[in-house]
Design a protein around this motif. Structure first.
Motif, short mmCIF file in Angstrom:
data_model
loop_
_atom_site.label_atom_id
_atom_site.label_comp_id
_atom_site.label_asym_id
_atom_site.label_seq_id
_atom_site.Cartn_x
_atom_site.Cartn_y
_atom_site.Cartn_z
N ASP A 1 1.13 -5.17 3.04
CA ASP A 1 0.85 -4.60 4.35
C ASP A 1 2.08 -4.68 5.26
O ASP A 1 2.36 -3.76 6.04
N ALA A 2 2.82 -5.79 5.18
CA ALA A 2 4.02 -5.94 6.00
C ALA A 2 5.06 -4.89 5.64
O ALA A 2 5.68 -4.28 6.52
N ILE A 3 5.24 -4.67 4.33
CA ILE A 3 6.24 -3.68 3.89
C ILE A 3 5.83 -2.28 4.30
O ILE A 3 6.63 -1.52 4.86
N THR A 4 4.59 -1.91 4.03
CA THR A 4 4.15 -0.54 4.37
C THR A 4 4.16 -0.31 5.87
O THR A 4 4.49 0.78 6.34
N THR A 5 3.82 -1.34 6.64
CA THR A 5 3.86 -1.21 8.11
C THR A 5 5.29 -0.96 8.58
O THR A 5 5.53 -0.11 9.44
N ALA A 6 6.23 -1.72 8.02
CA ALA A 6 7.63 -1.55 8.42
C ALA A 6 8.16 -0.19 8.00
O ALA A 6 8.82 0.51 8.79
N HIS B 1 9.29 2.10 15.92
CA HIS B 1 10.64 1.54 15.84
C HIS B 1 11.54 2.29 14.86
O HIS B 1 12.77 2.19 14.94
N ASN B 2 10.95 3.00 13.91
CA ASN B 2 11.71 3.80 12.95
C ASN B 2 12.89 3.04 12.34
O ASN B 2 14.05 3.44 12.51
N PRO B 3 12.64 1.95 11.64
CA PRO B 3 13.76 1.18 11.08
C PRO B 3 14.52 1.98 10.03
O PRO B 3 13.93 2.75 9.27
N LEU C 1 3.55 -3.05 -4.79
CA LEU C 1 4.73 -3.33 -3.99
C LEU C 1 5.88 -2.41 -4.37
O LEU C 1 6.63 -1.93 -3.51
N ASN C 2 6.00 -2.12 -5.66
CA ASN C 2 7.08 -1.23 -6.10
C ASN C 2 6.87 0.18 -5.54
O ASN C 2 7.83 0.85 -5.16
N GLN C 3 5.62 0.62 -5.48
CA GLN C 3 5.33 1.94 -4.90
C GLN C 3 5.69 1.98 -3.42
O GLN C 3 6.20 2.99 -2.91
N ALA C 4 5.42 0.89 -2.72
CA ALA C 4 5.77 0.82 -1.29
C ALA C 4 7.28 0.87 -1.10
O ALA C 4 7.78 1.52 -0.16
#
Length: 272
Positions: A30-35, A41-43, A65-68
């Motif tokens: 969730d943290a990765i997909t949110t970022a 913020h468009n990192p 996770l790899n897909q994200a």
């Protein structure tokens, strides 16, 4: 704090956003997909200093996770991930070598560690930090951009082949970074310091080049002049992380090596 202070020191003009989530596989996802999909913020770069031996993950978590991370690559978001601090074993006590995930994903820039001695503004010596995570993935195949890197064979019976790490930076706590935490000044290290170091460097290069470098592994492995020294990447040829020895060119200890930021920005600007 280590990650944020290093990123802020290297790229002081950057906007730094931190994402918090439960310490679970789902929370990490969730943290990765949110970022990656943060439209506020468009990192342009994401730094991750968390992971574990591939063998400790379920296939479902590895795939998700790899897909994200693949999604980040697809929208030109660079992802820098620490390769681990347990050497070639990645902390597993079975006598075998283990790559760390998500650093072993083929969609990220995997960041290993060195021991760095300086003299003024120059490098006096740079060798492998013994704790630098590195090896060969048992799950992810050899990417095309590593086809000429002489990556060792994957673990027997596996379908892997992706070599870890891709690059490196100072990670030895004995030659580490001065940071301030809870009012105290300390010196810290680990490959957890290298991921934000490279992330901040990429952010500054994005600014200088006027575009997002995005997934830049294929560009890094094709940097003109590599591995000649001095060049945009310092080739680390001395030291070991356990099962692997440093060597000329890419190796499973420090990857391609550590960066010369100014020369690397120029080289990447030339290669497009």
């Amino acid at each position: 704090m280590l990650d944020a202070e290093i990123a802020g020191a290297v790229a002081p003009g950057a906007s730094i956003v931190m994402y918090f989530a439960p310490n679970t596989d789902q929370g990490f996802l969730d943290a990765i997909t949110t970022a990656v999909h943060d439209q506020t913020h468009n990192p342009s770069v994401i730094s991750i200093s968390w992971g574990g031996p591939e063998s400790a993950w379920t296939q479902q978590s590895l795939d998700a996770l790899n897909q994200a991370l693949a999604a980040a690559s697809a929208i030109a978001v660079s992802v820098c991930i620490a390769s681990g601090d347990g050497g070639s074993s990645d902390g597993v006590n079975d006598g075998a070598s283990h790559a760390d995930f998500p650093a072993s994903s083929p969609y990220v820039l995997s960041c290993g560690g060195t021991t760095l001695s300086g003299s003024g503004q120059t490098i006096a010596s740079e060798t492998v930090w013994s704790g630098s995570g590195g090896g060969v993935s048992a799950f992810f195949a050899l990417p095309s951009w590593q086809s000429n890197a002489n990556v060792p064979a994957p673990p027997a019976g596996s379908s892997g082949g992706r070599g870890v790490p891709d690059v490196a930076g100072d990670a030895d706590p004995n030659t580490g970074y001065q940071i301030r935490v809870d009012g105290s000044n300390i010196v810290a290290g680990g490959t957890s310091a290298v991921a934000p170091l490279w992330a901040a460097l990429i952010a500054t290069m994005n600014q200088q080049l006027g575009r997002h470098l995005g997934f830049l592994n294929s560009k890094l492995y094709a940097v003109p002049g590599y591995p000649k020294n001095p060049g945009p990447i310092h080739d680390i040829t001395s030291g070991s992380n356990g099962a692997y020895q440093a060597a000329t060119g890419w190796d499973p200890c420090t990857g391609l090596g550590s960066p010369d930021g100014a020369r690397l920005s120029q080289a990447l600007g030339t290669t497009g």
